[in-house]
Design an enzyme around this catalytic site. Structure first.
Site, mmCIF file in Angstrom:
data_model
loop_
_atom_site.group_PDB
_atom_site.id
_atom_site.type_symbol
_atom_site.label_atom_id
_atom_site.label_comp_id
_atom_site.label_asym_id
_atom_site.label_seq_id
_atom_site.Cartn_x
_atom_site.Cartn_y
_atom_site.Cartn_z
ATOM 1 N N SER A 1 46.459 40.036 111.931
ATOM 2 C CA SER A 1 46.030 39.738 110.596
ATOM 3 C C SER A 1 46.388 40.694 109.529
ATOM 4 C CB SER A 1 44.532 39.357 110.399
ATOM 5 O OG SER A 1 44.255 38.987 109.242
ATOM 6 N N TYR B 1 35.592 40.287 111.176
ATOM 7 C CA TYR B 1 36.955 39.658 111.520
ATOM 8 C C TYR B 1 37.974 41.074 111.301
ATOM 9 C CZ TYR B 1 41.312 36.693 110.375
ATOM 10 O OH TYR B 1 42.389 36.093 110.726
HETATM 11 P P1 NDP Z 1 43.003 27.258 113.273
HETATM 12 O O1 NDP Z 1 41.706 27.558 112.955
HETATM 13 O O2 NDP Z 1 43.751 26.341 112.776
HETATM 14 O O3 NDP Z 1 43.312 27.819 114.873
HETATM 15 C C1 NDP Z 1 42.407 28.432 115.407
HETATM 16 C C2 NDP Z 1 42.718 28.052 116.860
HETATM 17 O O4 NDP Z 1 41.744 28.956 117.963
HETATM 18 C C3 NDP Z 1 42.161 26.511 117.037
HETATM 19 O O5 NDP Z 1 43.239 25.752 117.685
HETATM 20 C C4 NDP Z 1 40.739 26.630 118.123
HETATM 21 O O6 NDP Z 1 41.040 25.589 118.963
HETATM 22 C C5 NDP Z 1 41.215 28.141 118.717
HETATM 23 N N1 NDP Z 1 39.759 28.569 119.172
HETATM 24 C C6 NDP Z 1 38.895 29.137 118.349
HETATM 25 N N2 NDP Z 1 37.969 29.466 119.200
HETATM 26 C C7 NDP Z 1 38.167 29.354 120.762
HETATM 27 C C8 NDP Z 1 37.718 29.693 121.666
HETATM 28 N N3 NDP Z 1 36.352 30.043 121.667
HETATM 29 N N4 NDP Z 1 38.322 29.339 122.924
HETATM 30 C C9 NDP Z 1 39.743 28.712 122.826
HETATM 31 N N5 NDP Z 1 40.186 28.355 121.508
HETATM 32 C C10 NDP Z 1 39.485 28.655 120.323
HETATM 33 O O7 NDP Z 1 43.460 28.945 112.453
HETATM 34 P P2 NDP Z 1 44.761 29.750 112.170
HETATM 35 O O8 NDP Z 1 45.857 28.723 113.178
HETATM 36 O O9 NDP Z 1 44.853 30.063 111.047
HETATM 37 O O10 NDP Z 1 44.405 30.958 113.203
HETATM 38 C C11 NDP Z 1 45.106 31.096 114.481
HETATM 39 C C12 NDP Z 1 45.148 32.756 114.512
HETATM 40 O O11 NDP Z 1 45.883 33.543 113.526
HETATM 41 C C13 NDP Z 1 43.932 33.157 114.582
HETATM 42 O O12 NDP Z 1 43.587 34.716 115.340
HETATM 43 C C14 NDP Z 1 43.654 33.746 112.948
HETATM 44 O O13 NDP Z 1 42.518 34.984 113.183
HETATM 45 C C15 NDP Z 1 45.200 34.313 113.010
HETATM 46 N N6 NDP Z 1 45.443 34.604 111.475
HETATM 47 C C16 NDP Z 1 45.643 33.420 110.713
HETATM 48 C C17 NDP Z 1 45.943 33.594 109.070
HETATM 49 C C18 NDP Z 1 46.116 32.474 108.308
HETATM 50 O O14 NDP Z 1 46.318 32.926 107.220
HETATM 51 N N7 NDP Z 1 45.975 31.124 108.955
HETATM 52 C C19 NDP Z 1 46.343 35.069 108.838
HETATM 53 C C20 NDP Z 1 46.231 35.985 109.819
HETATM 54 C C21 NDP Z 1 45.938 35.728 111.096
HETATM 55 P P3 NDP Z 1 39.668 24.615 119.549
HETATM 56 O O15 NDP Z 1 39.029 24.265 118.203
HETATM 57 O O16 NDP Z 1 40.368 23.724 120.177
HETATM 58 O O17 NDP Z 1 38.809 25.655 120.206
#
Ligand code: NDP
Length: 254
Positions: free
Chosen positions: A144, A157
């Site tokens: 991130s 985070y």
């Molecule tokens: P979302 O909330 O859309 O996606 C997060 C995903 O993680 C969901 O699909 C969720 O699926 C899954 N998830 C969360 N906890 C668990 C768990 N315990 N087991 C399995 N799956 C899990 O967010 P983003 O797409 O934005 O985030 C994706 C990644 O990118 C993350 O690591 C985030 O920190 C990182 N990121 C995002 C940024 C942004 O601007 N959006 C910037 C920088 C980094 P489910 O609900 O089915 O569990």
């Protein structure tokens, strides 16, 4: 030889049922890989699978809470049972709890660290034997801007995402001799469920990001597809241990 052809390869994308993970899954699938989406929300996964199927992809969903070591091992075992191999692991699952540092409970701290950092370690550990015995593989860990910068509302985070970069370097050195490249991707501000919540909680965030980002816009999940293909294919065979910002220039301005 096509440096970006993933035909015959099999990828796991944790959190691939939405947001950035799904954007990367689309990229990998378009390059020819079969994709296993791992997550907890089956309804969201069904929609993601329908999208991928419409694009002609071979894809499956495995329900998994990746904070559990056993779930990570089962995820890899189910992938091998279904598709016969595992070439690419994208450790993307993540979450955030936004508070001032003095206000976190211990449970909240552990929840964020377990979801963002420990899960990536556990899935990497679970994937290693299959990749090693196949003679190599690709691991892509999602960091991130908080791998680089601080923010008052993001202590666990930022700790988890800083940890992703250092874990990536350690795994890269450990497993290079096995033909496994381990790299990190540092997304800038991308429009997803996660940041829709952030924009509700952090006043002025929408505009601050637009103003600071040289590209002049928020990213979208498909902005991450290209780097996923690069880091998953032969094009990156001599690239390991690095962390690549995909941020429209957010991290290079003062
Ligand atoms: P979302 O909330 O859309 O996606 C997060 C995903 O993680 C969901 O699909 C969720 O699926 C899954 N998830 C969360 N906890 C668990 C768990 N315990 N087991 C399995 N799956 C899990 O967010 P983003 O797409 O934005 O985030 C994706 C990644 O990118 C993350 O690591 C985030 O920190 C990182 N990121 C995002 C940024 C942004 O601007 N959006 C910037 C920088 C980094 P489910 O609900 O089915 O569990």
């Amino acid at each position: 030889m096509d440096l970006f052809d993933l035909t015959g390869k099999v990828a796991i994308v944790t959190g691939g049922n939405g947001g950035i993970g799904l954007g990367m899954a689309h990229g990998l699938a378009a390059a020819g890989a079969a994709v296993v989406l791992a997550g907890r929300d089956a309804a969201k996964a069904e929609r993601a699978l329908a999208e991928l199927a419409a694009a002609g992809a071979a894809a499956a969903f495995v329900a998994a809470d990746v904070t559990s070591a056993e779930a990570c091992r089962t995820l890899v075992a189910e992938t091998l049972a279904r598709f016969g191999r595992l070439d690419i692991l994208v450790n993307n699952a993540g979450t955030s709890i936004r508070k001032m540092p003095q206000d976190y409970t211990e449970a909240e701290w552990h929840h964020v660290l377990d979801t963002n950092l420990t899960s990536a370690f556990l899935c990497s550990q679970a994937a290693y034997p299959a990749m090693k015995s196949a003679g190599g593989g690709k691991m892509i860990n999602i960091g991130s801007m908080m791998s680089l910068f601080g923010a008052p509302y993001a202590t666990p985070y930022a700790a988890s995402k800083g940890g992703i970069v250092q874990m990536t370097r350690a795994l890269a050195t450990a497993w290079a001799k096995d033909g496994i490249q381990v790299n990190a991707v540092l997304p800038g501000w991308i429009d997803t469920d996660l940041t829709r919540i952030a924009r509700r909680q952090v006043e002025g965030l929408q505009e601050r990001v637009e103003t600071r980002t040289p590209a002049g816009r928020w990213g979208v999940p498909s902005d991450l597809a290209g780097v996923a293909v690069f880091l998953a294919g032969k094009a990156s065979d001599f690239v390991t241990g690095t962390a690549i910002p995909i941020d429209g220039g957010f991290s290079i301005v003062t």
